[in-house]
Design an enzyme around this catalytic site. Structure first.
Site, PDB file in Angstrom:
ATOM      1  N   ASP A 205       0.841  -1.206   0.000  1.00 50.13           N
ATOM      2  CA  ASP A 205       0.000   0.000   0.000  1.00 50.13           C
ATOM      3  C   ASP A 205       0.870   1.247   0.000  1.00 50.13           C
ATOM      4  OD1 ASP A 205       0.806  -0.516   2.731  1.00 50.13           O
ATOM      5  OD2 ASP A 205      -0.770   0.827   3.440  1.00 50.13           O
TER       6      ASP A 205
ATOM      7  N   ASP B 285      12.385  -1.273   4.069  1.00 50.39           N
ATOM      8  CA  ASP B 285      11.372  -0.201   4.038  1.00 50.39           C
ATOM      9  C   ASP B 285      11.953   1.071   4.636  1.00 50.39           C
ATOM     10  OD1 ASP B 285       8.898   0.992   3.611  1.00 50.39           O
ATOM     11  OD2 ASP B 285       8.009   0.227   5.463  1.00 50.39           O
TER      12      ASP B 285
ATOM     13  N   ASP C 257       8.633   3.597  -1.115  1.00 51.91           N
ATOM     14  CA  ASP C 257       7.846   3.266   0.085  1.00 51.91           C
ATOM     15  C   ASP C 257       6.543   2.607  -0.317  1.00 51.91           C
ATOM     16  OD1 ASP C 257       6.918   3.131   2.660  1.00 51.91           O
ATOM     17  OD2 ASP C 257       6.447   5.257   2.843  1.00 51.91           O
TER      18      ASP C 257
ATOM     19  N   GLU D  85       0.052  -0.914   5.870  1.00 50.39           N
ATOM     20  CA  GLU D  85       1.122  -0.372   6.704  1.00 50.39           C
ATOM     21  C   GLU D  85       0.902   1.113   6.943  1.00 50.39           C
ATOM     22  OE1 GLU D  85       4.793   1.427   8.050  1.00 50.39           O
ATOM     23  OE2 GLU D  85       3.706   1.904   6.211  1.00 50.39           O
ATOM     24  N   GLU D  86       0.442   1.810   5.914  1.00 49.27           N
ATOM     25  CA  GLU D  86       0.294   3.265   6.021  1.00 49.27           C
ATOM     26  C   GLU D  86      -0.925   3.668   6.846  1.00 49.27           C
ATOM     27  OE1 GLU D  86       2.733   4.928   5.238  1.00 49.27           O
ATOM     28  OE2 GLU D  86       3.679   4.236   3.394  1.00 49.27           O
TER      29      GLU D  86
HETATM   30  N1  BES Z   1       8.583   3.122   5.497  1.00 48.58           N
HETATM   31  C1  BES Z   1       7.953   4.069   6.342  1.00 48.58           C
HETATM   32  C2  BES Z   1       8.619   4.246   7.672  1.00 48.58           C
HETATM   33  C3  BES Z   1      10.050   4.677   7.664  1.00 48.58           C
HETATM   34  C4  BES Z   1      10.557   5.516   6.700  1.00 48.58           C
HETATM   35  C5  BES Z   1      10.845   4.257   8.677  1.00 48.58           C
HETATM   36  C6  BES Z   1      11.866   5.895   6.733  1.00 48.58           C
HETATM   37  C7  BES Z   1      12.138   4.631   8.719  1.00 48.58           C
HETATM   38  C8  BES Z   1      12.660   5.456   7.740  1.00 48.58           C
HETATM   39  C9  BES Z   1       6.520   3.649   6.570  1.00 48.58           C
HETATM   40  O1  BES Z   1       5.868   3.283   5.392  1.00 48.58           O
HETATM   41  C10 BES Z   1       5.741   4.796   7.136  1.00 48.58           C
HETATM   42  O2  BES Z   1       5.589   5.777   6.488  1.00 48.58           O
HETATM   43  N2  BES Z   1       5.205   4.620   8.327  1.00 48.58           N
HETATM   44  C11 BES Z   1       4.276   5.518   8.888  1.00 48.58           C
HETATM   45  C12 BES Z   1       3.522   4.738   9.912  1.00 48.58           C
HETATM   46  C13 BES Z   1       2.194   5.275  10.299  1.00 48.58           C
HETATM   47  C14 BES Z   1       1.335   5.719   9.155  1.00 48.58           C
HETATM   48  C15 BES Z   1       1.460   4.281  11.166  1.00 48.58           C
HETATM   49  C16 BES Z   1       4.980   6.696   9.507  1.00 48.58           C
HETATM   50  O3  BES Z   1       6.120   6.555  10.004  1.00 48.58           O
HETATM   51  O4  BES Z   1       4.409   7.772   9.476  1.00 48.58           O
HETATM   52 MN    MN Z   2       7.041   2.036   4.280  1.00 52.74          MN
HETATM   53 MN    MN Z   3       5.165   5.182   4.430  1.00 51.11          MN
END
Ligand code: BES
Ligand code: MN
Ligand code: MN
Length: 452
Positions: A73, A176, A104, A149-150
């Site tokens: 996603d 990721d 991502d 995940e998002e």
């Molecule tokens: N891949 C990212 C998280 C990430 C990016 C971790 C760069 C470390 C370095 C992930 O897809 C993401 O965006 N996570 C969200 C989680 C939330 C929506 C629950 C975030 O961190 O905002």
């Molecule tokens: Mn991600």
């Molecule tokens: Mn993300």
């Protein structure tokens, strides 16, 4: 191979938007069919629209098991007019593919799938496939690729609660996250958690004429911004009683390691952030503020009149979305309670103030002192000429705390670059990074099998 990646990226699998639920399903099926062709047993689990893809590679008796996690996603693409080319028409420029989800996480998932494909036994000179016949990979590989995940990973989280044996493995591989810098691969030793909520303030039955009632009637927006302002002081300290007491500071050794990383505060500010100053608790170094301290950010405020022209109204209702990033010792549940209490304490008697929580995740720390980490280092050494640097990251991957529950070491090591603009317009992945990823993860599978 590049064409395949572009086909995957062209599917607008925006998990938060109901209009795109069918596209989430299509992205899952695209990936599932791909894995089926690689002789994986594929299941779509837990949801028609956002299924978790479970794909189990050909059994390789006597060899270790690698569990691969990733997500198909993507974030919403807006603001659309800031994209140089449309977000779901993947376009190659200067060795990069531009598309929502490029880094991502579709491009990174793609690199692992292609690595798995490349090291099967029927490919010249690769893999042993001990006892498993042609087409066998060097190790047992299981994929768990989710579509939420998002938006907080609900379906996968429920699946792992029901079937915790799904995370039994000798290593979990998660691509990721980005490199620390070009040429500098990284293994994350920590991710922040998150507590995401929405505050709603109501101050009257309905909107009022600001001339007839202004001076006597309470204003929902004013009330809301006072509450928000009360949650953080101008010097960046979050004013939630007890919050900082729990925070576990990184060890001196870890902090000393961060001081040795190439980091230029000025160019970080000017080129990456694009601002005139950096904020937060200035007595801590920037990397510590990004990786090891909690944050509180307002994401958007709505209500009242924001249209063209002018309207003289006292809004009766206003709301704000906000989140805290969490560091070790702060849990989603505990911080949600603390934030609720702080908001209630700041709410004036005349207002109805409520807070709803939308999603959350606990922070994680990873101990990188085990064999699989030596092997990912070796794979990076062979491909990139350098071990993976130990860093933390300020972002969150909600399911990671659950992936390690059966004791498998979780390797958070991705192939993005710091300027990939994830979640922003003109997201991209560098194709050279994808091909490097295919080699690194392929080597990792071989090394895990004992094929040094
Ligand atoms: N891949 C990212 C998280 C990430 C990016 C971790 C760069 C470390 C370095 C992930 O897809 C993401 O965006 N996570 C969200 C989680 C939330 C929506 C629950 C975030 O961190 O905002
Ligand atoms: Mn991600
Ligand atoms: Mn993300």
């Amino acid at each position: 191979m590049q064409e395949e990646l572009c086909t995957f990226l062209a599917i607008p699998s925006v998990s938060t938007d109901p209009a795109h639920y069918p596209d989430c399903r299509r992205a899952a099926e695209w990936l599932g069919e791909h894995l089926e062709q690689l002789r994986c047993a594929v299941e779509y689990i837990g949801s028609e629209t956002h299924p978790v893809i479970s794909a189990v590679g050909p059994a390789v008796p006597g060899k270790p098991t690698v569990l691969v996690y990733g997500h198909y996603d993507v974030q919403p693409p807006d603001p659309l007019d800031e994209w140089d080319t449309p977000p779901f028409e993947p376009t190659v420029r200067d060795g990069n593919v531009f598309a929502r989800g490029a880094t991502d996480d579709k491009g990174q998932v793609f690199a692992i799938v292609k690595a798995f494909e490349a090291v099967r036994a029927d490919r010249a000179g690769a893999g042993t496939g001990a006892g498993a016949g042609a087409g066998a990979p060097p190790v047992n590989v299981r994929f768990l690729i989710e579509g939420q995940e998002e938006t907080g990973s609900d379906v996968l989280s429920e699946l792992l609660d029901r079937e915790p044996e799904r995370v039994e493995a000798d290593a979990v591989l998660v691509s990721d996250t980005p490199y620390y810098a070009p040429g500098w691969p990284a293994v994350e030793t920590g991710l922040r958690g998150i507590c995401y909520g929405e505050i709603t303030v109501r101050t009257a039955k309905s909107d009022l004429h600001s001339g007839l009632y202004g001076g006597a009637a309470p204003n929902a927006h004013e009330t809301l911004v006072r509450i928000l302002a009360g949650l953080k002081s101008a010097n960046g300290r979050i004013r939630i009683p007890g919050l900082y007491d729990a925070v576990a500071r990184p060890s001196k050794r870890e902090r000393d390691g961060w001081k040795k990383l190439p980091f230029k505060e000025r160019s970080f500010m000017r080129d990456e952030v694009g601002s005139k100053a950096l904020t937060g608790l200035l007595r801590y170094p920037v990397l510590e503020r990004l990786w090891a301290l909690p944050t509180l950010d307002i994401h958007g405020i709505s209500g009242g009149f924001t249209g063209e022209g002018a309207k003289t109204v006292i809004p009766a209702q206003a709301s704000a979305k906000l989140s805290l990033r969490l560091v070790p010792n702060l849990t989603y549940k505990k911080v949600a309670r603390q934030l609720t209490r702080a908001v209630k304490a700041l709410a004036p008697k005349y207002a109805d103030v409520k807070i709803d929580f939308i999603h959350g995740a606990d922070p994680v720390l990873v101990d990188t002192d085990s064999r699989p980490f030596e092997l990912i280092d070796q794979a990076f050494r062979e491909v990139e000429g350098r071990d993976a640097t130990r860093t933390r990251s300020g972002g969150s991957i909600p399911i990671v705390s659950e992936l390690g529950k059966a004791g498998a070491p979780v390797i958070l090591s991705g192939i993005g670059l710091p300027d990939d603009r994830l979640h922003a317009p003109n997201e991209k992945i560098n194709l050279e990074q994808v091909w490097k990823g295919v080699r690194v993860f392929g080597r990792f599978f071989q090394l895990m099998s004992g094929n040094g």
